[in-house]
Design an enzyme around this catalytic site. Structure first.
Site, PDB file in Angstrom:
ATOM      1  N   HIS A 135       0.786  -1.247   0.000  1.00  0.00           N
ATOM      2  CA  HIS A 135       0.000   0.000   0.000  1.00  0.00           C
ATOM      3  C   HIS A 135       0.817   1.296   0.000  1.00  0.00           C
ATOM      4  CE1 HIS A 135      -2.832  -3.045   1.432  1.00  0.00           C
ATOM      5  NE2 HIS A 135      -3.833  -2.215   1.396  1.00  0.00           N
ATOM      6  N   ASP A 185       0.274   0.348  -7.766  1.00  0.00           N
ATOM      7  CA  ASP A 185      -0.014  -0.180  -6.434  1.00  0.00           C
ATOM      8  C   ASP A 185      -1.109  -1.255  -6.486  1.00  0.00           C
ATOM      9  OD1 ASP A 185       0.661   1.027  -3.437  1.00  0.00           O
ATOM     10  OD2 ASP A 185      -1.221  -0.097  -3.492  1.00  0.00           O
ATOM     11  N   GLY A 186      -0.997  -2.234  -5.611  1.00  0.00           N
ATOM     12  CA  GLY A 186      -2.036  -3.256  -5.506  1.00  0.00           C
ATOM     13  C   GLY A 186      -3.367  -2.685  -5.051  1.00  0.00           C
ATOM     14  N   HIS A 187      -3.322  -1.600  -4.302  1.00  0.00           N
ATOM     15  CA  HIS A 187      -4.552  -0.939  -3.829  1.00  0.00           C
ATOM     16  C   HIS A 187      -4.637   0.427  -4.483  1.00  0.00           C
ATOM     17  CE1 HIS A 187      -7.939   0.340  -1.572  1.00  0.00           C
ATOM     18  NE2 HIS A 187      -7.803  -0.514  -0.588  1.00  0.00           N
ATOM     19  N   HIS A 265     -11.502  -7.003  -4.953  1.00  0.00           N
ATOM     20  CA  HIS A 265     -11.716  -6.190  -3.763  1.00  0.00           C
ATOM     21  C   HIS A 265     -12.564  -4.977  -4.143  1.00  0.00           C
ATOM     22  CE1 HIS A 265     -10.474  -3.348  -0.589  1.00  0.00           C
ATOM     23  NE2 HIS A 265     -10.079  -4.383   0.116  1.00  0.00           N
ATOM     24  N   GLU A 317     -13.063  -9.413   0.496  1.00  0.00           N
ATOM     25  CA  GLU A 317     -13.649  -8.085   0.726  1.00  0.00           C
ATOM     26  C   GLU A 317     -14.233  -7.555  -0.582  1.00  0.00           C
ATOM     27  OE1 GLU A 317     -11.625  -5.882   4.232  1.00  0.00           O
ATOM     28  OE2 GLU A 317     -10.105  -6.098   2.686  1.00  0.00           O
ATOM     29  N   GLU A 333     -18.866  -3.393   2.472  1.00  0.00           N
ATOM     30  CA  GLU A 333     -18.058  -2.484   3.285  1.00  0.00           C
ATOM     31  C   GLU A 333     -18.496  -1.032   3.085  1.00  0.00           C
ATOM     32  OE1 GLU A 333     -13.864  -3.087   2.735  1.00  0.00           O
ATOM     33  OE2 GLU A 333     -13.356  -1.179   3.697  1.00  0.00           O
ATOM     34  N   CYS A 401     -10.489   1.967   8.182  1.00  0.00           N
ATOM     35  CA  CYS A 401     -10.683   2.699   6.920  1.00  0.00           C
ATOM     36  C   CYS A 401     -12.069   3.325   6.810  1.00  0.00           C
ATOM     37  CB  CYS A 401     -10.432   1.775   5.735  1.00  0.00           C
ATOM     38  SG  CYS A 401     -11.361   0.227   5.785  1.00  0.00           S
ATOM     39  N   CYS A 402     -13.108   2.566   7.235  1.00  0.00           N
ATOM     40  CA  CYS A 402     -14.479   3.042   7.010  1.00  0.00           C
ATOM     41  C   CYS A 402     -14.820   4.252   7.870  1.00  0.00           C
ATOM     42  CB  CYS A 402     -15.475   1.931   7.310  1.00  0.00           C
ATOM     43  SG  CYS A 402     -15.281   0.479   6.265  1.00  0.00           S
TER      44      CYS A 402
HETATM   45 ZN   LIG Z   1     -13.464   0.430   4.933  1.00  0.00          ZN
END
Ligand SMILES: [Zn+2]
Length: 638
Positions: A135, A185-187, A265, A317, A333, A401-402
């Site tokens: 990340h 990036d992977g994310h 994801h 996810e 999510e 994160c949320c």
């Molecule tokens: Zn989140």
């Protein structure tokens, strides 16, 4: 390609009761409490470099991964949310807290500009060796969004300059040129942040690097993540194992313009598509726009919960297969619904088409807003559509994160209400705002007054400095079965096209538009391919999807209640459920399965009895605020 542009949230004052209440809660409670949690969990301490790193707070998983690698992103998102809050209300205490964090990042930044507190503090020799899992660009993206927001709210540029130094370092290491790493990036996240920075600074290098990242993604062979892994193995520095056996997880299985199914994801996917749509508009890239449209249709036709939740599976996810939308185990999510709002807004500005605003609104009032409690300090990460009563909101999460995604959304929600073009104003959301917009060479004062989302009785007052002809575009929501419009008291017969009704005339000070969108409580049915919802019905009124919660339906789990197809749905405004907050509930005559007479028997041949009952449904976003209760969105039909 982009004609309309959003009117930025600092220019939009929220005056309606619904959003004032949510905003005031976020300003007064959520933002300060989130800073406290960042401190309690050691996240703020992790920025104070150099210092001997303490033992991991969240030990590595069996695959070698720890969530602490993206702690920087949580700080970045908090700064972003807090900065949006400052745009509403300057706050010396919050500003001091942000400045203290900026001090830490400034001290931590390496001489070459590199800035990632995980690697600088614990594994400096391993930086940029595992973008697949760890990340680094994702963190940079969130820090950058925080820096942009802080600059925009306060005019202070120090934090943004720190991030620009870091970006220059990234641009020196990565890119298409020989001798640079060809990677991403992977994310996904930094892509959309770089386009924001380009909009702010007009410095083309940021748009160019975002373009590079979008274009590079998924090209193979060789796949960048394989190249990276081989380099790690050669150096013997890392054996961290990829959690998933394919690159669909990170939407890097093929070039983005060739992607036609939404995979992997959910939050990563949404951030990627947001950037793709933004870039398509910026570059006039029809192929990229087409890919966005194909992916949008795939989500809408087969993969979205009725609440605009996304991603049914906790395993990845994210997404699984078409029509796989389990209710009780829904992951959905909060971040994914927030990110769907971002994507929908970018699509809306590629094409002013009401289908995008409809989904923006659906996600906002349901899948995203459900992530934040009434008190502003408790959250949902997953947003299931059914519960046996064991789901509770938490005050923090291993992966927070949320929390900051929902606070940054609420603190900037005014930015989703309307857009402006050279020759028009487009209203997407209603709910009580005032602003001023430059249109047709004049400044137009705008005031929209309504009790939306509870009522569709909307009044818009327009005050151009000088009389001018321009378009006023009113979104007629997809849920509206009928509507009526009046201008200065006279009925207008115009019909909407692509979800927007266009009023073109010479507007003068004091002109009034009245829009009536009757809100009717109604039933929604799922495509029978969604096996979980066969024989079930959900309830909707206006932008809200409803649920049955045990708190309003005592006497046993709400799963015992069945709704006859012919039962009348009655909407009622109640102020007794949430401490005076007015809420429109839906009630109906129902049938309840008799729970008695079973004792220890698990199965028997006699069917259970049924009795008459009444059911009461409330907007889904409000559930789990009055203790723990059973809950169901898809109600069995009698
Ligand atoms: Zn989140």
């Amino acid at each position: 390609m982009r004609k309309y542009a959003p009117v930025s949230f600092p220019d939009v004052r929220l005056e309606g009761d619904f959003w004032r209440e949510r905003l005031d809660t976020v300003l007064a409670r959520t933002i300060p409490s989130q800073h406290k949690k960042l401190g309690e969990y050691g996240i703020l301490d992790s920025l104070k470099l150099p210092q001997p790193p303490p033992p991991l707070r969240f030990p590595r998983h069996a695959n070698g991964f720890t969530v602490q690698v993206f702690w920087d992103s949580d700080v970045g998102k908090w700064i972003e949310a807090a900065s949006y809050a400052l745009a509403h209300r300057r706050d010396a205490d919050i500003e001091a807290k942000i400045e203290a964090i900026v001090d830490d990042f400034e001290k931590a930044q390496a001489p070459d500009g590199y800035l990632n507190c995980w690697y600088l503090g614990r594994e400096p020799e391993k930086r940029f060796t595992n973008l697949r899992d760890n990340h680094e660009f994702y963190n940079a993206g969130h820090l950058l969004e925080g820096a942009i927001a802080y600059f925009q709210s306060t005019g202070r540029r120090r934090w943004l300059s720190i991030m620009e130094r870091y970006l220059d370092h990234i641009y020196a290491v990565f890119g298409s040129e020989a001798g640079k790493k060809h990677g991403y990036d992977g994310h996904e996240e930094i892509e959309l942040a770089l386009i924001k920075l380009y909009h702010l600074t007009k410095d083309r290098k940021h748009l160019d690097f975002a373009t590079y990242l979008i274009n590079e993604r998924g090209h193979q062979p060789p796949h960048f993540f394989d190249v990276e892994r081989e380099e790690r193995e050669k150096k013997g520095i890392d054996t961290q194992r990829y959690v998933f056996p394919n690159y669909e997880y990170s939407q890097s299985h093929k070039p983005v313009r060739e992607q036609d199914k939404v995979v992997g994801h959910a939050v990563r996917a949404m951030y990627l598509y947001t950037a793709m749509a933004d870039l398509a508009a910026e570059l006039g890239d029809e192929a990229l726009k087409h890919a966005c449209e194909v992916l949008w249709k795939d989500v809408m036709d087969t993969k979205m919960y009725v609440t605009a939740g996304l991603g049914p599976s906790a395993h990845n996810e994210g997404f699984t297969w078409d029509y796989d939308l389990p209710n009780e185990t829904a992951y959905a999510e909060t971040c994914a619904s927030v990110a769907l709002i971002f994507w929908a807004q970018r699509m809306l500005h590629l094409d002013l088409d009401g289908q995008y605003a409809d989904i923006l609104e659906l996600a906002l009032f349901n899948g995203a807003l459900s992530g934040l409690s009434r008190d502003g300090t408790h959250y949902f990460y997953a947003n299931p559509l059914e519960s046996d009563g064991r789901d509770t909101r938490w005050d923090w999460h291993t992966c927070p994160c949320c929390t900051m995604n929902v606070s940054r959304l609420v603190a900037s929600v005014g930015g989703y209400f309307l857009s402006a073009a050279e020759d028009g104003i487009a209203f997407h959301l209603y709910g009580g705002i005032s602003t001023s917009v430059g249109v047709a060479g004049t400044e137009v004062g705008v005031r929209e007054i309504s009790n939306y989302p509870w009522s569709g009785d909307i009044r818009i007052e327009l005050s151009p400095e000088t009389p001018k002809a321009f378009d006023v575009k009113l979104r007629i929501p997809g849920w509206a079965k009928s509507f009526s419009v009046k201008v200065n008291g006279e009925a207008v017969s115009a019909q909407p096209a692509n979800g927007y009704l266009t009023l073109n005339r010479t507007w003068s000070k004091g002109d009034v538009v009245e829009l009536d969108l009757p809100m009717v409580a109604e039933r929604l049915y799922a495509n029978p391919s969604v096996k979980m919802d066969i024989g079930r019905v959900s309830l909707r009124r206006g932008p809200f999807v409803y649920c049955l919660e045990g708190a309003d339906n005592p006497g046993g789990p709400v799963q015992r209640l069945k709704l006859p197809r012919a039962a009348e749905l009655k909407a009622q405004t109640r102020s007794d459920l949430f401490g005076g907050l007015p809420v429109v509930t839906i009630s109906a005559d129902a049938v309840a399965i008799d729970q008695g007479g079973w004792e220890k028997t698990l199965y028997r041949t006699d069917p259970p009895g049924q009795e008459k009952a009444t059911l009461t449904a409330l907007p889904y976003y409000l559930w789990a605020n009055r203790g723990t209760h059973s809950m169901v969105v898809w109600v069995p039909e009698a």
